[in-house]
Design an enzyme around this catalytic site. Sequence first.
Site, PDB file in Angstrom:
ATOM      1  N   HIS A   1       0.861  -1.190   0.000  1.00  0.00           N
ATOM      2  CA  HIS A   1       0.000   0.000   0.000  1.00  0.00           C
ATOM      3  C   HIS A   1       0.897   1.240   0.000  1.00  0.00           C
ATOM      4  O   HIS A   1       1.964   1.247   0.618  1.00  0.00           O
ATOM      5  CB  HIS A   1      -0.914   0.002   1.238  1.00  0.00           C
TER       6      HIS A   1
ATOM      7  N   GLU B   1      -3.999   2.097  -7.373  1.00  0.00           N
ATOM      8  CA  GLU B   1      -4.441   3.190  -6.501  1.00  0.00           C
ATOM      9  C   GLU B   1      -3.546   4.410  -6.734  1.00  0.00           C
ATOM     10  O   GLU B   1      -2.451   4.488  -6.165  1.00  0.00           O
ATOM     11  CB  GLU B   1      -4.307   2.784  -5.031  1.00  0.00           C
TER      12      GLU B   1
HETATM   13  P1  PGA Z   1      -9.766   5.804   0.213  1.00  0.00           P
HETATM   14  O1  PGA Z   1      -8.520   4.809   0.494  1.00  0.00           O
HETATM   15  O2  PGA Z   1     -10.879   4.974  -0.310  1.00  0.00           O
HETATM   16  O3  PGA Z   1     -10.054   6.420   1.545  1.00  0.00           O
HETATM   17  O4  PGA Z   1      -9.281   6.795  -0.791  1.00  0.00           O
HETATM   18  C1  PGA Z   1      -8.222   3.771  -0.379  1.00  0.00           C
HETATM   19  C2  PGA Z   1      -6.979   3.062   0.084  1.00  0.00           C
HETATM   20  O5  PGA Z   1      -6.066   3.712   0.595  1.00  0.00           O
HETATM   21  O6  PGA Z   1      -6.879   1.831  -0.049  1.00  0.00           O
END
Ligand code: PGA
Length: 251
Positions: free
Chosen positions: A100, A173
């Site tokens: 992440h 992401e």
């Molecule tokens: P968010 O986070 O949906 O609050 O943007 C997603 C993540 O960090 O996995």
Amino acid sequence: MKNNTRNKSMLFVANWKMQKTLDQSIQFVQKHIDALKALNRQIILCPSFPALYPLSQLLENSSVFLGAQDCSPHELGAYTGQVSAQSLAEVGCTYCIVGHSERRNYNKESNSEIAQKATQLLHQNIIPIICVGESQQEFEKKQSIDVLHNQLEPVFKVIESQSSASTVCIAYEPIWSIGTGNVPDTQYLQNIFDTLKEWCSAKTSKTKYTLLYGGSVTGENIQQFYQVENIDGFLVGGSSLDFQKLKKIVS
Ligand code: PGA
């Protein structure tokens, strides 16, 4: 494909980060387990480490899966503070997030370390959810594809060297989208997911790749992501903390 049909096969990963305490995690599941099951969707709850065991008891024999938020790149040994993939398997995790951007940033995790974590998970038959994504600056400089390539290359290498068949999730992401409310436009996302799909398809047929999008997903904006082909599910942070918001996303 109709949204409703597609929604059924989609994966919804709730990344609770360090937002809920042990008690709050237990209370959430105790209160909503029947409603979660009734949603009849593939939902994975990822609480922090101490909540994994009690939640595995509560979720036993249910259709809701359990995931961790990280694991050690090592099998066992003198690694104070780390948690092995084997322990995660023993506690009942079927998924685990690795790489992440918050861990890449705060813990300075490298691409090869993340690949090692994925290997440990695969040895335990846990499905790794490997997070990748570019920064705002890299996005502005149109370097996203190169960044994703660098992040995924070591991961593909170790996955493809596994002898047995496996399933792997790749979560795209964009860092500039996480927790900000800003989401990429459909055309941009289509290009990213076409590229990811192409890379995954070029790999051996032993591995099944599932592609997720993460970053400010809400019940209000989810429809726009359904317009993007090759998105197989979502990694949801903030909006997964509240049951009604999560319900709106998955249903
Ligand atoms: P968010 O986070 O949906 O609050 O943007 C997603 C993540 O960090 O996995």
